[in-house]
Each structure stands twice: as C-alpha cells, then as structure tokens.
Write a protein that holds these residues in place. Structure first.
Motif, short mmCIF file in Angstrom:
data_model
loop_
_atom_site.label_atom_id
_atom_site.label_comp_id
_atom_site.label_asym_id
_atom_site.label_seq_id
_atom_site.Cartn_x
_atom_site.Cartn_y
_atom_site.Cartn_z
N PRO A 31 0.73 -1.20 0.19
CA PRO A 31 0.24 -0.01 -0.06
C PRO A 31 0.84 1.09 0.00
CG PRO A 31 -0.99 -1.54 1.57
CD PRO A 31 0.45 -2.05 1.11
N PHE A 32 0.46 2.48 -0.57
CA PHE A 32 1.22 3.48 -0.72
C PHE A 32 1.20 4.23 0.90
CE2 PHE A 32 -0.82 3.59 -5.14
CZ PHE A 32 0.50 3.61 -5.56
N GLU A 33 2.17 5.08 0.84
CA GLU A 33 2.43 5.75 2.24
C GLU A 33 0.99 6.48 3.00
OE1 GLU A 33 5.70 8.42 2.10
OE2 GLU A 33 7.26 6.79 1.62
N VAL A 34 0.45 6.92 2.27
CA VAL A 34 -0.53 7.65 2.55
C VAL A 34 -1.64 6.67 3.07
CG1 VAL A 34 -1.85 7.96 0.29
CG2 VAL A 34 -2.46 9.48 2.22
N ASP A 35 -1.75 5.55 2.38
CA ASP A 35 -2.84 4.67 3.05
C ASP A 35 -2.53 3.73 4.23
OD1 ASP A 35 -4.43 5.01 0.81
OD2 ASP A 35 -3.20 3.64 -0.68
N LEU A 36 -1.06 3.43 4.36
CA LEU A 36 -0.52 3.10 5.65
C LEU A 36 -0.63 3.74 6.74
CD1 LEU A 36 2.66 1.27 4.00
CD2 LEU A 36 0.69 0.08 5.04
N ALA A 37 -0.40 5.38 6.29
CA ALA A 37 -0.39 6.15 7.57
C ALA A 37 -1.97 6.37 7.97
CB ALA A 37 -0.04 7.59 6.93
N ALA A 38 -2.71 6.14 7.10
CA ALA A 38 -4.28 6.24 7.51
C ALA A 38 -4.63 5.01 8.13
CB ALA A 38 -5.18 6.57 6.20
N GLN A 39 -4.11 3.83 7.75
CA GLN A 39 -4.20 2.56 8.48
C GLN A 39 -4.03 2.68 9.99
OE1 GLN A 39 -2.75 -0.85 6.50
NE2 GLN A 39 -2.85 -2.07 8.26
N TYR A 40 -2.76 3.11 10.21
CA TYR A 40 -2.11 3.11 11.67
C TYR A 40 -2.38 4.25 12.15
CZ TYR A 40 0.51 -1.01 10.28
OH TYR A 40 0.66 -2.58 10.16
N GLY A 41 -2.94 5.18 11.62
CA GLY A 41 -3.16 6.48 12.49
C GLY A 41 -2.14 7.29 12.66
N CYS A 42 -1.01 7.44 11.89
CA CYS A 42 0.21 8.09 12.10
C CYS A 42 0.58 9.04 11.00
CB CYS A 42 1.28 7.08 12.48
SG CYS A 42 1.59 5.92 10.90
N SER A 43 1.57 9.58 10.89
CA SER A 43 2.14 10.76 10.01
C SER A 43 2.69 9.77 8.69
CB SER A 43 3.23 11.64 10.50
OG SER A 43 4.19 10.99 10.94
N ARG A 44 2.79 10.53 7.61
CA ARG A 44 3.20 9.86 6.64
C ARG A 44 4.76 9.87 6.75
NH1 ARG A 44 2.46 11.82 0.13
NH2 ARG A 44 3.74 10.27 -0.66
N MET A 45 5.37 10.77 7.44
CA MET A 45 6.84 10.73 7.72
C MET A 45 7.17 9.44 8.49
SD MET A 45 9.16 13.67 9.60
CE MET A 45 8.62 14.69 8.31
N THR A 46 6.26 8.92 9.48
CA THR A 46 6.67 7.86 10.14
C THR A 46 6.58 6.53 9.35
OG1 THR A 46 5.51 8.73 12.14
CG2 THR A 46 5.60 6.38 12.00
N VAL A 47 5.68 6.62 8.35
CA VAL A 47 5.64 5.38 7.59
C VAL A 47 6.83 5.25 6.56
CG1 VAL A 47 4.25 4.29 5.45
CG2 VAL A 47 2.96 5.12 7.58
N ASN A 48 7.18 6.74 5.95
CA ASN A 48 8.18 6.62 5.23
C ASN A 48 9.73 5.96 5.91
OD1 ASN A 48 10.71 8.49 4.21
ND2 ASN A 48 9.38 8.23 2.56
N LYS A 49 9.96 6.51 7.22
CA LYS A 49 11.01 6.03 7.90
C LYS A 49 11.01 4.71 7.82
CE LYS A 49 11.57 10.05 10.91
NZ LYS A 49 11.75 10.81 12.25
#
Length: 240
Positions: A31-49
């Motif tokens: 899944p794209f970063e924005v979708d993972l961020a929404a799934q985990y309720g966090c920022s896109r920067m967190t997913v990116n790291k």
C-alpha cells in the motif's frame, strides 16, 4: 520507550511479517504511504522512515512512480568455498528453517558410481532435505554419505540438524570439487521447491575427500532467480 518509537516498531514488525510469511510475495506492490499512514493513524513521515529502513535491509524496493514493492532476494555464495545455506538465507534478512524429507541407509548402487567412486560393498546414507527461507523452499539438498569414511553418520537422524554443517564439524576434509550447471526442474524438484516443472534452476554439485577417501557427494538445487555464485581470483603468477 516513546509512543512514536513503539508505533514505528509495530509497523515494521507487521510489514516484515507479511513479507516473511509470503502474504506479500516478491513483486507485490505494498500500500502507498498515505494509505499505511491512515491505517496506522500516524503521519506519512513515520511510515516513510519505516519503509526506508526495510528498503535498506533489502526487503523492499522503492520505485519513484510505481510505488514500493517486495524485492526478489538473490543469495550469493562463493564458488570456491563450502558455503553454509543457513548463512545464505540469513544474509537475505529472512528466517531459516530446515526439513528432512527422506533418510535411507543402504548399500552402494551402480548409479552411485557417478557421484562417489566406492567399492560395491560400501554402505551409503542417502538424505533428501529442504532448506527454507521465510517459510518458502530455498534449496533442495540431495546427498549421499560414505558410511565407511563417516560411520558416526549412521547414528544421526538429521531431523533437527542439516547434514552439511554436521559433516564440517565432525569430519575434516582436504579436497573438494564443485560442478555448477543449469537445469530445468523435473517433477520431483519442482514439487520440492514449489515451482513449475521446467523452471530454470541452478545446481551446485560437490564432492569432498579426506585421507580416508571420499566422504560425500551433495547436489544442491536452487530456483535460478534466487541464487548467484561469486568467485574472486587473480591472474596466475600475479603478486599482491
């Protein structure tokens, strides 16, 4: 531990789990970063790291336009060394496992002569094993051991110990010979490796000797897109 660090670890462990289990196989676009961020309720920067760390570990490949995909790892082993399959798997950041498929103690057969030059009276231990990487077959091992040279092998069931490391630890060897070739997977190999019959495979055959005589012959079969062999050498007579 900070909340953000706990969430980082949770996201990484869950993504690693999906890759290792095969739920996300090689080539799968995650899944794209924005979708993972929404799934985990966090920022896109967190997913990116997290994804950057997994890419650095070789589990993911980040593509600018098409997203992030699970890599197809390729193990490397040295041609001129007796390599350890467990180490190969762990170099891919995947968990290793081993299964004994068949163990037969028997007399030497005429068909064995192409693998080990032994007298007809020789006793043989025949072993067929599967080495796994992330729950998927990584290598099929077909081995025969000369029990006259290694009598202790007859007392080992090899259900929990792979024969290669056991032999290296128990039996000194002085000479080894490698034969490397490409083959199309037959029905038995394809079934063992969970690939389609006819799939290109890399086969490494090895014989070892010591002062007593021939010790073992092993045939290691890898799916061709998952393994590479590397050799380092210098021109004859060259000096460092």
């Amino acid at each position: 531990m900070a909340k953000d660090e706990t969430l980082d670890r949770r996201i990484q462990e869950e993504i690693e789990g999906r890759i290792v289990s095969g739920d996300w196989p090689p080539g799968y676009r995650i899944p794209f970063e924005v979708d993972l961020a929404a799934q985990y309720g966090c920022s896109r920067m967190t997913v990116n790291k997290v994804l950057t760390r997994l890419a650095s570990a070789g589990l993911l490949e980040r593509r600018r336009r098409s997203g992030t995909v699970v890599t197809r790892p390729v193990a490397q082993s040295a041609v001129l060394e007796i390599h350890d399959i467990e180490s190969e798997v762990k170099s891919l950041n995947l968990p290793y496992d081993y299964q004994l498929v068949r163990r037969v103690q028997r007399k030497f057969r005429a068909a064995d002569a192409a693998r080990l030059a032994l007298p007809p009276s020789a006793s043989i231990l025949e072993l067929h094993c599967i080495h796994l990487a992330g729950r998927k077959p990584f290598c099929h091992e077909d081995r025969i051991i000369n029990l006259d040279a290694v009598p202790d092998a007859a007392e080992v069931d090899f259900t929990g110990t792979a024969p290669g490391p056991w032999l290296i630890n128990q039996v000194p060897w002085s000479t080894a010979e490698h034969l490397i070739r490409a083959v199309a997977a037959g029905e038995d190999q394809a079934k063992a490796l969970e690939i389609a019959p006819g799939t290109a495979c890399l086969v490494v055959e090895r014989r070892t000797w010591n002062d007593i005589g021939m010790i073992t012959h092993v045939r290691l079969t890898y799916p061709g897109d998952r393994h590479a062999l590397v050799a380092q050498f210098s021109p004859q007579g060259a000096r460092a």
